[in-house]
Design an enzyme around this catalytic site. Structure first.
Site, PDB file in Angstrom:
ATOM      1  NE  ARG A  24      19.986  -4.106  25.413  1.00  0.00           N
ATOM      2  CZ  ARG A  24      20.672  -3.682  24.366  1.00  0.00           C
ATOM      3  NH1 ARG A  24      20.365  -4.073  23.142  1.00  0.00           N
ATOM      4  NH2 ARG A  24      21.683  -2.843  24.538  1.00  0.00           N
ATOM      5  N   GLY A  49      28.604  -5.185  26.803  1.00  0.00           N
ATOM      6  CA  GLY A  49      28.392  -6.598  26.482  1.00  0.00           C
ATOM      7  C   GLY A  49      29.372  -7.540  27.172  1.00  0.00           C
TER       8      GLY A  49
HETATM    9  C1  3PG Z   1      22.498  -1.766  21.313  1.00  0.00           C
HETATM   10  O1  3PG Z   1      22.444  -3.001  21.197  1.00  0.00           O
HETATM   11  O2  3PG Z   1      23.511  -1.169  21.722  1.00  0.00           O
HETATM   12  C2  3PG Z   1      21.258  -0.975  21.056  1.00  0.00           C
HETATM   13  O3  3PG Z   1      20.159  -1.799  20.861  1.00  0.00           O
HETATM   14  C3  3PG Z   1      21.454  -0.002  19.921  1.00  0.00           C
HETATM   15  O4  3PG Z   1      21.629  -0.662  18.715  1.00  0.00           O
HETATM   16  P1  3PG Z   1      22.297   0.105  17.489  1.00  0.00           P
HETATM   17  O5  3PG Z   1      23.751   0.287  17.813  1.00  0.00           O
HETATM   18  O6  3PG Z   1      22.068  -0.778  16.282  1.00  0.00           O
HETATM   19  O7  3PG Z   1      21.614   1.444  17.341  1.00  0.00           O
END
Ligand code: 3PG
Length: 390
Positions: A35, A345
């Site tokens: 990112r 992920g």
């Molecule tokens: C993620 O990692 O999906 C984004 O950065 C959003 O994070 P969050 O679910 O804490 O809003």
């Protein structure tokens, strides 16, 4: 990019909302920096155009107003400076004002420490908007959130626009889902149907093949009347799975159900792996991967695909003995001439494990945001920027 071309950026205060929410180990070292690297083109573009650049992001889910060292973007500032090849100063307590010169970039400390950020407080959003002449939303990973630094600021800043990453992400998804080269094949895998049911329902209206994997496939196997032993599944969602299969069949499309599986007696890396036909799963078996025959069938379908959308591993790929299904599918996607898009992920971890980054058409930086787009939702980021552009 249009603003740069039109010469409207030089000397301007540009506020970039990026998603620099990256994983760190216990010692605070960044373990994966995709990112941060993805944020660089937007920052460079603004700097090269002579803007005074402010960048912010959230990191984790801190308690507003309560700073803890682990919430700091300090490690991100360091990595960003290395990538940009220039100093990146980290500023705290920045809501009241930011000193930054044209050609300089500063990183503003974790925006979720600001009171009112999460609930998109209007007073906070107006203060953020007052810091800049131009607001650039380039945080695709956070595009599904309506917070002060992603949504409210976009409403009140003098100019608000999308950055190159946000634009590239939505272009890639539109190429895959709105104007796909067919056959369009989607892979939706992962542990639970419940977390991805709306995605399965949305894709069942569009895709030509809906490949399910992981615990999701177990629930679909139950729906097809197959035994699954002690495997992870959600029996209460069998009717929902049947409805997805019926919706696909009504369109002449298909949900391939595994014909063979790899089972173990325990959920462990050293559990003995046994390949068996899907109909022969025993009462004390755990299904931990798809079998080789199923993997080969799916690979053939992926080879013939025009477009592939991929979210989720086929089995417990972290355990070597149960990783083959995911590997065969990953390599088939890599070898396919189809346009492919992947996100989430676990999917990114599988892509990294098999070293196929360059062979996937587009790798999304979004987790939850990517999934919400697959559900067919219009994300808050696109809604507000669309309204500003109108
Ligand atoms: C993620 O990692 O999906 C984004 O950065 C959003 O994070 P969050 O679910 O804490 O809003």
């Amino acid at each position: 990019e249009d603003l740069v071309r039109e010469g409207r950026i030089a000397g301007k205060r540009v506020f970039i909302r990026a998603d620099l929410n990256v994983p760190q180990d216990d010692a605070g070292h960044i373990t994966e920096d995709t990112r941060i690297r993805a944020s660089v083109p937007c920052i460079r573009l603004a700097l090269d155009a002579g803007a005074a650049v402010m960048v912010t992001s959230h990191l984790g889910r801190p308690t507003e107003g309560e700073f803890k060292p682990a919430d700091s973007l300090a490690p991100v500032a360091k990595r960003l400076a290395e990538l940009l090849g220039r100093p990146v100063e980290l500023r705290s307590n920045w809501v009241g004002g930011v000193q930054v010169a044209p050609g300089q970039v500063v990183l503003l400390e974790n925006c979720r420490l600001n009171k009112g950020e999460k609930k998109n407080d209007e007073a906070l959003a107006r203060k953020l908007a007052a810091l800049c002449d131009v607001f650039v939303h380039d945080a695709f990973g956070t595009a599904h959130r309506a917070e002060a630094s992603t949504y409210g600021i976009a409403a009140f800043a003098p100019v608000a626009c999308a950055g190159p990453l946000l634009a590239a992400e939505i272009d890639a998804i539109n190429t895959a889902l709105a104007k796909p080269k067919r056959p369009l094949v989607a892979i939706v895998a992962g542990s639970k149907v419940s977390t991805k049911l709306s995605i399965l329902e949305a894709l069942a209206k569009n895709v030509d093949q809906l490949i399910v994997g992981g615990g999701i496939a177990n629930t679909f196997m139950l729906a097809a009347g197959l035994p699954i032993g002690k495997s992870l599944a959600e029996p209460d969602l069998v009717p929902a799975a049947k409805a997805v299969i019926a919706a696909m069949q009504a369109r002449g499309a298909a949900v391939p159900i595994p014909v063979d599986v790899v089972t173990g007696k325990r959920f462990a890396a050293d559990a003995e792996a046994t390949v068996k036909p899907a109909a022969e799963v025993a009462a004390d078996d755990l299904i931990l991967d798809i079998g080789p025959q199923t993997a080969a069938q799916l690979a053939a379908q992926l080879k013939a695909a025009g477009t592939i959308v991929w979210n989720g591993p086929m089995g417990v790929f972290e355990f070597e003995a149960f990783s083959h299904g995911t590997e065969v599918v990953a390599r088939a996607i890599a070898a396919s001439s189809a346009f492919s898009i992947a996100g989430g992920g676990d999917t990114l971890a599988a892509i990294a494990k098999y070293g196929i980054e360059k062979d996937v058409g587009y790798i999304s930086t979004g987790g939850g945001a990517f999934l919400e787009v697959l559900e067919g939702k219009t994300l808050p980021a696109f809604e507000i920027l669309g309204r500003r552009a109108a």
